[in-house]
Design an enzyme around this catalytic site. Structure first.
Site, mmCIF file in Angstrom:
data_model
loop_
_atom_site.group_PDB
_atom_site.id
_atom_site.type_symbol
_atom_site.label_atom_id
_atom_site.label_comp_id
_atom_site.label_asym_id
_atom_site.label_seq_id
_atom_site.Cartn_x
_atom_site.Cartn_y
_atom_site.Cartn_z
ATOM 1 N N ASP A 13 35.385 40.887 35.276
ATOM 2 C CA ASP A 13 36.266 41.366 36.323
ATOM 3 C C ASP A 13 37.599 40.637 36.158
ATOM 4 O O ASP A 13 37.679 39.602 35.485
ATOM 5 C CB ASP A 13 35.633 41.067 37.685
ATOM 6 C CG ASP A 13 36.550 41.386 38.841
ATOM 7 O OD1 ASP A 13 37.064 42.519 38.890
ATOM 8 O OD2 ASP A 13 36.772 40.494 39.682
ATOM 9 N N ASP B 294 40.577 40.383 38.986
ATOM 10 C CA ASP B 294 41.032 39.696 40.197
ATOM 11 C C ASP B 294 39.953 38.769 40.741
ATOM 12 O O ASP B 294 38.830 39.199 41.027
ATOM 13 C CB ASP B 294 41.412 40.716 41.273
ATOM 14 C CG ASP B 294 42.678 41.471 40.925
ATOM 15 O OD1 ASP B 294 43.732 40.832 40.822
ATOM 16 O OD2 ASP B 294 42.605 42.706 40.745
#
Length: 224
Positions: A15, A17
Site C-alpha cells: 500500500d 498512504d
C-alpha cells in the site's frame, strides 16, 4: 510484534498512504479542511479516518453526498486532493525503513508492486519525491478501472502482472480494509501500526505480524 511462521515470498505488494509514505496526517488535515469548507466539519475525525482508510474518494463522497452525481464527486475529490498535494510536495516523508526494504528486496530478486487507492496525481508526487519508479515493477490503482479495498482487485491485478501466485505474495498495509482485501485475494498480510494500533488487525486470519514501521520487521519473514 511478529507472529506466525516464517515463509518465503516471491512478491511484495505495498500500500502507499500510511505504509510506504507518512501521508495520513496530511490527508487528515486535507479532509478536515475540505469538509469544513463545505460547512460540514467532521464531528468524529478519528472515526472518519478509521472507516475510510483504503477506500477511494468516489466511494467516500458517494456515501457522504449521495445527492450529487459522479461528476460532482470527482470535482469534490479534486479539490480535496489539491489541498493534500500542496502540502505533500514539500512535507511528505517516507515511513522509516521502507525505501531500504524496497532496495534490499529488489537486490534479492523479489517482485515489487505498489497497490493503492490513491489518485494518479498523488501517486506521482510520492514517486517523484522518493524515486519509487526505479524500485517497483508495477502500480495498480482504481485508475486502472479496479475497485477499491476491501475488494481484492488491485492486489489480484498486481499478482497477475507480476506472474506470481497469490500465496507467494505478501501485502504490506496500514488499514484493516487493506488487510481484508489481501485476505480476499488469498494473500498474507503484514500490518504497520502507523494509522491504527495492532488491536485493529488481530481479527484477520491472514495477518502474519505487525510493526510500527519497517525498521521493526524481521526480514527472515521475507528472505529464506
Amino acid at each position: 510484534m511478529l507472529a506466525g511462521p516464517a515463509a518465503g515470498f516471491d512478491a511484495l505488494l505495498f500500500d502507499l498512504d500510511g505504509t510506504l509514505i507518512d501521508s495520513m496526517p496530511l490527508h487528515q488535515r486535507a479532509w478536515s479542511q475540505w469538509f469544513a469548507g463545505q460547512g460540514r466539519p467532521l464531528a468524529d475525525e478519528a472515526g472518519f479516518f478509521a472507516a475510510t482508510a483504503g477506500r477511494t474518494n468516489a466511494e467516500i463522497l458517494a456515501e457522504y453526498f449521495p445527492q450529487h452525481t459522479a461528476d460532482v464527486h470527482e470535482a469534490m475529490a479534486d479539490a480535496k486532493e489539491a489541498l493534500y498535494r500542496a502540502e505533500a510536495a514539500v512535507q511528505l516523508q517516507a515511513i522509516a525503513g521502507g525505501l531500504a526494504l524496497l532496495q534490499t528486496a529488489r537486490a534479492r530478486g523479489l517482485k515489487l508492486a505498489v497497490c493503492t487507492a490513491a489518485p494518479p496525481g498523488n501517486i506521482a508526487v510520492a514517486f517523484e519525491r522518493f524515486g519509487l519508479g526505479a524500485l517497483v515493477d508495477t502500480v495498480t490503482s482504481p485508475a486502472d478501472g479496479l475497485r477499491g479495498k476491501p475488494h481484492p482487485d488491485i492486489f489480484e491485478a498486481a499478482a497477475q502482472r507480476l506472474a506470481c501466485p497469490p500465496e507467494r505474495c505478501l501485502v504490506f498495509e496500514d488499514a484493516p480494509l487493506g488487510v481484508e482485501a489481501a485476505r480476499r485475494a488469498g494473500m498474507r498480510a503484514f500490518a504497520l501500526t502507523t494509522t491504527l494500533d495492532a488491536a485493529a488487525f488481530q481479527p484477520f486470519s491472514n495477518l502474519i505480524g505487525t510493526a510500527k514501521d519497517f525498521t521493526e520487521l524481521d526480514q527472515t519473514l521475507l528472505f529464506v
